[in-house]
Design an enzyme around this catalytic site. Structure first.
Site, mmCIF file in Angstrom:
data_model
loop_
_atom_site.group_PDB
_atom_site.id
_atom_site.type_symbol
_atom_site.label_atom_id
_atom_site.label_comp_id
_atom_site.label_asym_id
_atom_site.label_seq_id
_atom_site.Cartn_x
_atom_site.Cartn_y
_atom_site.Cartn_z
ATOM 1 N N LYS A 1 0.850 -1.195 0.000
ATOM 2 C CA LYS A 1 0.000 0.000 0.000
ATOM 3 C C LYS A 1 0.891 1.252 0.000
ATOM 4 C CE LYS A 1 -3.657 -2.749 2.005
ATOM 5 N NZ LYS A 1 -4.817 -2.858 2.872
ATOM 6 N N HIS B 1 -8.619 -2.869 -6.064
ATOM 7 C CA HIS B 1 -8.556 -3.002 -4.607
ATOM 8 C C HIS B 1 -9.661 -2.149 -3.980
ATOM 9 C CE1 HIS B 1 -7.177 -2.810 -0.484
ATOM 10 N NE2 HIS B 1 -6.433 -3.872 -0.746
ATOM 11 N N GLU C 1 -9.687 -0.263 -1.548
ATOM 12 C CA GLU C 1 -9.275 1.104 -1.194
ATOM 13 C C GLU C 1 -9.335 2.023 -2.409
ATOM 14 O OE1 GLU C 1 -5.644 -0.099 0.692
ATOM 15 O OE2 GLU C 1 -6.802 -0.919 2.363
ATOM 16 N N GLU D 1 -11.306 -10.231 -0.931
ATOM 17 C CA GLU D 1 -10.900 -9.441 0.232
ATOM 18 C C GLU D 1 -12.139 -8.805 0.859
ATOM 19 O OE1 GLU D 1 -6.519 -8.128 -0.023
ATOM 20 O OE2 GLU D 1 -7.677 -6.638 -1.084
ATOM 21 N N GLY E 1 -7.304 -4.558 7.309
ATOM 22 C CA GLY E 1 -6.688 -3.631 8.254
ATOM 23 C C GLY E 1 -7.398 -3.535 9.586
ATOM 24 N N SER F 1 -6.465 -9.051 6.867
ATOM 25 C CA SER F 1 -5.866 -9.393 8.166
ATOM 26 C C SER F 1 -5.245 -10.787 8.191
ATOM 27 C CB SER F 1 -6.883 -9.220 9.300
ATOM 28 O OG SER F 1 -7.295 -7.858 9.384
HETATM 29 P P1 13P Z 1 -4.442 -6.250 5.644
HETATM 30 O O1 13P Z 1 -3.649 -7.532 5.528
HETATM 31 O O2 13P Z 1 -3.656 -5.115 6.262
HETATM 32 O O3 13P Z 1 -5.773 -6.476 6.278
HETATM 33 O O4 13P Z 1 -4.724 -5.763 4.140
HETATM 34 C C1 13P Z 1 -5.238 -6.676 3.237
HETATM 35 C C2 13P Z 1 -5.238 -6.041 1.905
HETATM 36 O O5 13P Z 1 -5.970 -5.116 1.654
HETATM 37 C C3 13P Z 1 -4.304 -6.567 0.902
HETATM 38 O O6 13P Z 1 -4.540 -6.039 -0.356
#
Ligand code: 13P
Length: 242
Positions: A11, A88, A90, A158, A164, A204
């Site tokens: 990220k 993704h 995000e 995901e 996160g 996570s």
């Molecule tokens: P985390 O492992 O921090 O939860 O993030 C997962 C993620 O978004 C991977 O692309």
């Protein structure tokens, strides 16, 4: 037999070459899984000759030209990228990316001869409404190009509520969703494609829960955020692949 893929998504982290070097000199890829690191694009040049696959976190849907701030698939390829993450959650949230745009980006990655990692997943509100299956299968239907194959596409399931937050899906819950995603790929592409396409779990994943998730029959690896920033944690997840 689907070879497992352990992918780190850094990220928007790491602000110095020292941090990147420290991670890379301590990374131990092993033999049993494909290992991928997706740094912020500014650090890709440092990973060019590393002992793992490298990938980008996003790509422009456009070819070269007047698109300020974008990076083209051909440029990522030239920098040594083998994989590109698209869609993704995000980016879907921060940049209002739609399934249609995600599909265009995946197509750009495929056309450039790289592998698209197409992310899908439901929010907590959608899960609580009981529409997880519909949301995720619709994302798969709309985001995965018609010419996707196991050689040019990976799906990452995901669940947004697990990213996160420290709350991962249980292995059984994740397995159930992976099975649904695989069935959707069979429906829209073919059974053979579905049988060979890798589906990663993300949300996570960490040393404490990775073994249980990776042991599930339809979980073909992990897309790891937080735990991919700590090289010891990332190495220990790689080590769990049997
Ligand atoms: P985390 O492992 O921090 O939860 O993030 C997962 C993620 O978004 C991977 O692309």
């Amino acid at each position: 037999m689907r070879r497992k893929l352990i992918a780190g998504n850094w990220k928007m982290n790491f602000t110095s070459e020292e941090e990147v070097t420290n991670f890379m000199v301590n990374l131990v890829p092993g033999m049993l899984a494909d290992v991928l690191v997706c740094p912020p694009s500014i650090w890709l040049y440092m990973l060019k000759n590393s002992n793992c696959f490298i990938g980008a976190q996003d790509v422009s849907p456009h070819a070269l030209g007047a698109h300020t701030g974008d990076i083209a698939a051909s440029q990522l390829k030239a920098m040594g990228c083998k994989y590109v993450i698209v869609g993704h959650s995000e980016r879907r949230t921060d940049h209002n990316e739609t399934d249609e745009l995600v599909k265009q980006k995946a197509q750009a990655v495929i056309d450039a001869g790289m592998i698209a990692i197409i992310c899908v997943g439901e929010t907590l509100a959608q899960r609580e409404l009981g529409i997880t299956e519909e949301v995720v299968t619709t994302q798969v239907f709309r985001s995965v190009p018609e010419n996707a194959t196991p050689a040019n596409t990976v799906i990452a399931y995901e669940p947004v509520w697990a990213i996160g937050t420290g709350k991962n899906a249980t292995p059984d819950d994740a397995q159930a969703m992976h099975k649904i995603v695989r069935a959707q790929i069979a429906k829209q592409l073919s059974q053979g494609t579905a049988d060979s396409m890798r589906i990663l779990y993300g949300g996570s994943m960490k040393p404490a829960n990775a073994a249980g998730l990776l042991a599930m029959p339809d979980i073909d690896g992990g897309l790891i955020g937080g735990a991919s920033l700590l090289v010891d944690d990332f190495n220990s997840i790689i080590d769990m692949v049997q």
